[in-house]
Design an enzyme around this catalytic site. Sequence first.
Site, PDB file in Angstrom:
ATOM      1  N   ASN A   1       8.874   9.006   4.821  1.00  0.00           N
ATOM      2  CA  ASN A   1       7.784   9.604   4.533  1.00  0.00           C
ATOM      3  C   ASN A   1       6.994   9.897   5.589  1.00  0.00           C
ATOM      4  O   ASN A   1       6.837   9.290   6.587  1.00  0.00           O
ATOM      5  CB  ASN A   1       6.878   8.627   3.346  1.00  0.00           C
ATOM      6  CG  ASN A   1       5.726   7.924   4.068  1.00  0.00           C
ATOM      7  OD1 ASN A   1       4.845   8.538   4.435  1.00  0.00           O
ATOM      8  ND2 ASN A   1       6.155   6.639   4.450  1.00  0.00           N
TER       9      ASN A   1
ATOM     10  N   ASN B   1      -5.628  -0.580   8.196  1.00  0.00           N
ATOM     11  CA  ASN B   1      -4.287   0.018   8.382  1.00  0.00           C
ATOM     12  C   ASN B   1      -4.260   0.890   9.687  1.00  0.00           C
ATOM     13  O   ASN B   1      -5.005   2.092   9.554  1.00  0.00           O
ATOM     14  CB  ASN B   1      -3.644   0.898   7.192  1.00  0.00           C
ATOM     15  CG  ASN B   1      -2.187   1.754   7.342  1.00  0.00           C
ATOM     16  OD1 ASN B   1      -1.714   1.172   8.398  1.00  0.00           O
ATOM     17  ND2 ASN B   1      -1.957   2.723   6.689  1.00  0.00           N
TER      18      ASN B   1
ATOM     19  N   GLY C   1       0.862  11.478   5.646  1.00  0.00           N
ATOM     20  CA  GLY C   1      -0.258  11.387   6.263  1.00  0.00           C
ATOM     21  C   GLY C   1      -1.565  11.420   5.401  1.00  0.00           C
ATOM     22  O   GLY C   1      -2.610  12.262   5.790  1.00  0.00           O
ATOM     23  N   PHE C   2      -1.508  10.344   4.892  1.00  0.00           N
ATOM     24  CA  PHE C   2      -2.733   9.643   4.153  1.00  0.00           C
ATOM     25  C   PHE C   2      -3.044  10.708   2.976  1.00  0.00           C
ATOM     26  O   PHE C   2      -4.628  11.099   3.214  1.00  0.00           O
ATOM     27  CB  PHE C   2      -3.801   9.512   5.381  1.00  0.00           C
ATOM     28  CG  PHE C   2      -3.753   8.046   6.113  1.00  0.00           C
ATOM     29  CD1 PHE C   2      -2.614   7.133   5.660  1.00  0.00           C
ATOM     30  CD2 PHE C   2      -4.560   7.898   6.964  1.00  0.00           C
ATOM     31  CE1 PHE C   2      -2.495   5.806   6.370  1.00  0.00           C
ATOM     32  CE2 PHE C   2      -4.189   6.670   7.645  1.00  0.00           C
ATOM     33  CZ  PHE C   2      -3.338   5.751   7.355  1.00  0.00           C
TER      34      PHE C   2
ATOM     35  N   ALA D   1       0.750  -1.204  -0.162  1.00  0.00           N
ATOM     36  CA  ALA D   1       0.146   0.013   0.025  1.00  0.00           C
ATOM     37  C   ALA D   1       0.867   1.182   0.182  1.00  0.00           C
ATOM     38  O   ALA D   1       2.018   1.327   0.239  1.00  0.00           O
ATOM     39  CB  ALA D   1      -0.805  -0.072   1.129  1.00  0.00           C
TER      40      ALA D   1
ATOM     41  N   ASN E   1       1.865   8.762  10.720  1.00  0.00           N
ATOM     42  CA  ASN E   1       1.977   9.982  10.248  1.00  0.00           C
ATOM     43  C   ASN E   1       0.499  10.776  10.447  1.00  0.00           C
ATOM     44  O   ASN E   1       0.252  11.729   9.817  1.00  0.00           O
ATOM     45  CB  ASN E   1       2.236  10.188   8.879  1.00  0.00           C
ATOM     46  CG  ASN E   1       3.726   9.472   8.445  1.00  0.00           C
ATOM     47  OD1 ASN E   1       4.680  10.080   9.095  1.00  0.00           O
ATOM     48  ND2 ASN E   1       3.920   8.876   7.493  1.00  0.00           N
ATOM     49  N   THR E   2      -0.192   9.751  11.107  1.00  0.00           N
ATOM     50  CA  THR E   2      -1.626  10.418  11.589  1.00  0.00           C
ATOM     51  C   THR E   2      -1.778  10.253  13.037  1.00  0.00           C
ATOM     52  O   THR E   2      -1.618   9.235  13.441  1.00  0.00           O
ATOM     53  CB  THR E   2      -2.637   9.530  11.052  1.00  0.00           C
ATOM     54  OG1 THR E   2      -2.782   9.848   9.548  1.00  0.00           O
ATOM     55  CG2 THR E   2      -4.244  10.021  11.386  1.00  0.00           C
TER      56      THR E   2
ATOM     57  N   GLY F   1      12.134   0.447   3.261  1.00  0.00           N
ATOM     58  CA  GLY F   1      13.317   0.296   2.462  1.00  0.00           C
ATOM     59  C   GLY F   1      14.423  -0.671   3.251  1.00  0.00           C
ATOM     60  O   GLY F   1      13.815  -1.357   4.258  1.00  0.00           O
TER      61      GLY F   1
ATOM     62  N   LYS G   1      -3.037  -4.430   9.377  1.00  0.00           N
ATOM     63  CA  LYS G   1      -1.461  -4.040   9.093  1.00  0.00           C
ATOM     64  C   LYS G   1      -0.967  -3.304  10.450  1.00  0.00           C
ATOM     65  O   LYS G   1      -1.566  -2.439  10.844  1.00  0.00           O
ATOM     66  CB  LYS G   1      -1.347  -3.064   7.859  1.00  0.00           C
ATOM     67  CG  LYS G   1       0.038  -2.836   7.463  1.00  0.00           C
ATOM     68  CD  LYS G   1       0.171  -2.269   6.032  1.00  0.00           C
ATOM     69  CE  LYS G   1       1.524  -1.661   5.882  1.00  0.00           C
ATOM     70  NZ  LYS G   1       1.450  -1.216   4.289  1.00  0.00           N
TER      71      LYS G   1
ATOM     72  N   SER H   1       5.387  -5.551   8.191  1.00  0.00           N
ATOM     73  CA  SER H   1       5.024  -4.202   8.864  1.00  0.00           C
ATOM     74  C   SER H   1       4.674  -2.908   8.016  1.00  0.00           C
ATOM     75  O   SER H   1       5.296  -3.026   6.942  1.00  0.00           O
ATOM     76  CB  SER H   1       5.806  -4.194  10.090  1.00  0.00           C
ATOM     77  OG  SER H   1       7.094  -3.590   9.469  1.00  0.00           O
ATOM     78  N   ASN H   2       4.218  -1.898   8.728  1.00  0.00           N
ATOM     79  CA  ASN H   2       4.420  -0.710   8.148  1.00  0.00           C
ATOM     80  C   ASN H   2       5.633  -0.025   8.498  1.00  0.00           C
ATOM     81  O   ASN H   2       6.756  -0.797   8.541  1.00  0.00           O
ATOM     82  CB  ASN H   2       3.246   0.197   8.845  1.00  0.00           C
ATOM     83  CG  ASN H   2       2.684   1.220   8.098  1.00  0.00           C
ATOM     84  OD1 ASN H   2       3.378   1.989   7.384  1.00  0.00           O
ATOM     85  ND2 ASN H   2       1.291   1.217   7.998  1.00  0.00           N
ATOM     86  N   THR H   3       5.699   1.371   8.236  1.00  0.00           N
ATOM     87  CA  THR H   3       7.182   1.879   8.181  1.00  0.00           C
ATOM     88  C   THR H   3       7.613   1.793   9.841  1.00  0.00           C
ATOM     89  O   THR H   3       6.639   1.952  10.728  1.00  0.00           O
ATOM     90  CB  THR H   3       7.266   3.388   7.813  1.00  0.00           C
ATOM     91  OG1 THR H   3       6.153   3.993   8.466  1.00  0.00           O
ATOM     92  CG2 THR H   3       6.839   3.085   6.410  1.00  0.00           C
TER      93      THR H   3
HETATM   94  C1  LIG Z   1       6.052   6.833   0.274  1.00  0.00           C
HETATM   95  C2  LIG Z   1       5.229   5.696   1.236  1.00  0.00           C
HETATM   96  C3  LIG Z   1       3.804   5.864   1.270  1.00  0.00           C
HETATM   97  C4  LIG Z   1       3.187   4.822   1.956  1.00  0.00           C
HETATM   98  N1  LIG Z   1       1.849   5.011   2.258  1.00  0.00           N
HETATM   99  C5  LIG Z   1       1.201   3.869   2.861  1.00  0.00           C
HETATM  100  C6  LIG Z   1      -0.178   4.036   3.103  1.00  0.00           C
HETATM  101  O1  LIG Z   1      -0.859   4.654   2.628  1.00  0.00           O
HETATM  102  N2  LIG Z   1      -0.724   2.799   3.703  1.00  0.00           N
HETATM  103  C7  LIG Z   1      -0.159   1.786   4.208  1.00  0.00           C
HETATM  104  O2  LIG Z   1      -0.532   0.800   4.764  1.00  0.00           O
HETATM  105  N3  LIG Z   1       1.266   1.856   4.176  1.00  0.00           N
HETATM  106  C8  LIG Z   1       1.892   2.831   3.504  1.00  0.00           C
HETATM  107  N4  LIG Z   1       3.235   2.525   3.326  1.00  0.00           N
HETATM  108  C9  LIG Z   1       4.181   1.483   4.202  1.00  0.00           C
HETATM  109  C10 LIG Z   1       4.444   0.647   2.940  1.00  0.00           C
HETATM  110  O3  LIG Z   1       3.071  -0.096   2.424  1.00  0.00           O
HETATM  111  C11 LIG Z   1       5.159  -0.639   3.708  1.00  0.00           C
HETATM  112  O4  LIG Z   1       4.514  -1.201   4.583  1.00  0.00           O
HETATM  113  C12 LIG Z   1       6.494  -0.080   4.222  1.00  0.00           C
HETATM  114  O5  LIG Z   1       7.190   0.976   3.354  1.00  0.00           O
HETATM  115  C13 LIG Z   1       7.766  -1.195   4.300  1.00  0.00           C
HETATM  116  O6  LIG Z   1       7.815  -1.790   3.012  1.00  0.00           O
HETATM  117  P1  LIG Z   1       8.993  -1.325   1.981  1.00  0.00           P
HETATM  118  O7  LIG Z   1      10.203  -1.392   2.587  1.00  0.00           O
HETATM  119  O8  LIG Z   1       9.094  -2.372   0.983  1.00  0.00           O
HETATM  120  O9  LIG Z   1       8.740   0.137   1.533  1.00  0.00           O
HETATM  121  C14 LIG Z   1       3.892   3.657   2.545  1.00  0.00           C
HETATM  122  C15 LIG Z   1       5.493   3.676   2.257  1.00  0.00           C
HETATM  123  C16 LIG Z   1       6.007   4.656   1.747  1.00  0.00           C
HETATM  124  C17 LIG Z   1       7.547   4.434   1.277  1.00  0.00           C
END
Ligand SMILES: Cc1cc2nc3c(=O)[nH]c(=O)nc-3n(C[C@H](O)[C@H](O)[C@H](O)COP(=O)(O)O)c2cc1C
Length: 362
Positions: A111, A170, A114-115, A62, A175-176, A266, A215, A243-245
Amino acid sequence: MIGAFRDLGRRGLFMFDPETAHGMSIAALKSGLVPACRTSSDPRLRLTVAGLDFANPLGMAAGYDKNAEVPEALLKLGFGFTEIGTVTPKAQPGNPRPRIFRLIEDEGVINRLGFNNEGHDAALRRLQPIHGNGIIGVNIGANKDSADRIADYVGGIRRFYSVARYFTANISSPNTPGLRDLQARESLSALLAAVLAARNDEAAKAGKKIPVFLKIAPDLTEEGMDDIAAEVLAHALDGLIVSNTTLSRDGLKDQAQAKEAGGLSGKPVFERSTVVLAKMRRRVGAALPIIGVGGVSSAETALEKIRAGADLVQLYSCMVYEGPGLPGRVVAGLSKLLDRERVASIRELRDSKLDYWADRNV
Ligand SMILES: Cc1cc2nc3c(=O)[nH]c(=O)nc-3n(C[C@H](O)[C@H](O)[C@H](O)COP(=O)(O)O)c2cc1C
């Protein structure tokens, strides 16, 4: 040749700030300028997870296609599935720019978007005409100014029920403000009860049950993980995305960019997200589907997530560095790794390094 194309594309896009480059890559996918990947039909990569049949275990995470502009183009790059969103009921602008930062030496991204998204209606309008077989998940969230966040998630389930192949609630974007508080036990219990009641109600009307995943963040204590696992099992949720970030800034080389507020993704989040994935697998048992995401950059790192307990894997940030050929290379690379491992299905490798990852600490 492909490598040269990749480097040229990357150098070209890196001349622009990350958000402009992202917009350009969406435009390129829309225009059909990005060459499609010859899709792999390796039967060893096929999986059935949460009742869905995946051609391969790699998905687009996502946040790349927040507004459902290019889901089919993404599937053509070789992904076995893609996830749109996060979408919120109302359109919202997100935080002021700049709000995406490249950590080039670390191959990471920070990043604090903030949705930012165009809201439910816009995404739904784009998804409704799609009738292909590709698996498109819908990632739902809450508006920043929402008076009732749980109602926003319930609204997402109801609104997208006819078009989503799966849902992701999620609750882990950093960021929210306050959103991650939904991971606390009592709030999570209330959220899961409401979301699953809405899903079950829609399922009865539509005659089909769409799976719902949760998530979570990689920044959880052992107790936090215990609580989430207990609630997920108590509510019979369909799966987890881990996971998320991360808010952590450990071990980064690019100290200047590391100071930016937001979620880090990343390569720098690979270790942490894989450890939390394995710890959650241990807690929820073998049956619950888990999607592993965070720092996947290659077939080897994708397989490592599966060895740590993932059924499926997603990526986003490393595509910024590797280009649109990455999913095709990961999927082809997975087939080569299966030749080496001499297994009939990638599923056989799941959990093969569960203890190694679950016993680590981050
Ligand atoms: C620019 C950016 C925007 C993201 N926006 C969302 C989001 O809207 N919703 C969400 O669940 N995760 C979001 N993520 C998180 C990613 O889906 C993912 O969980 C996280 O980046 C770890 O995976 P990666 O290392 O492969 O990027 C975002 C990540 C990035 C880099």
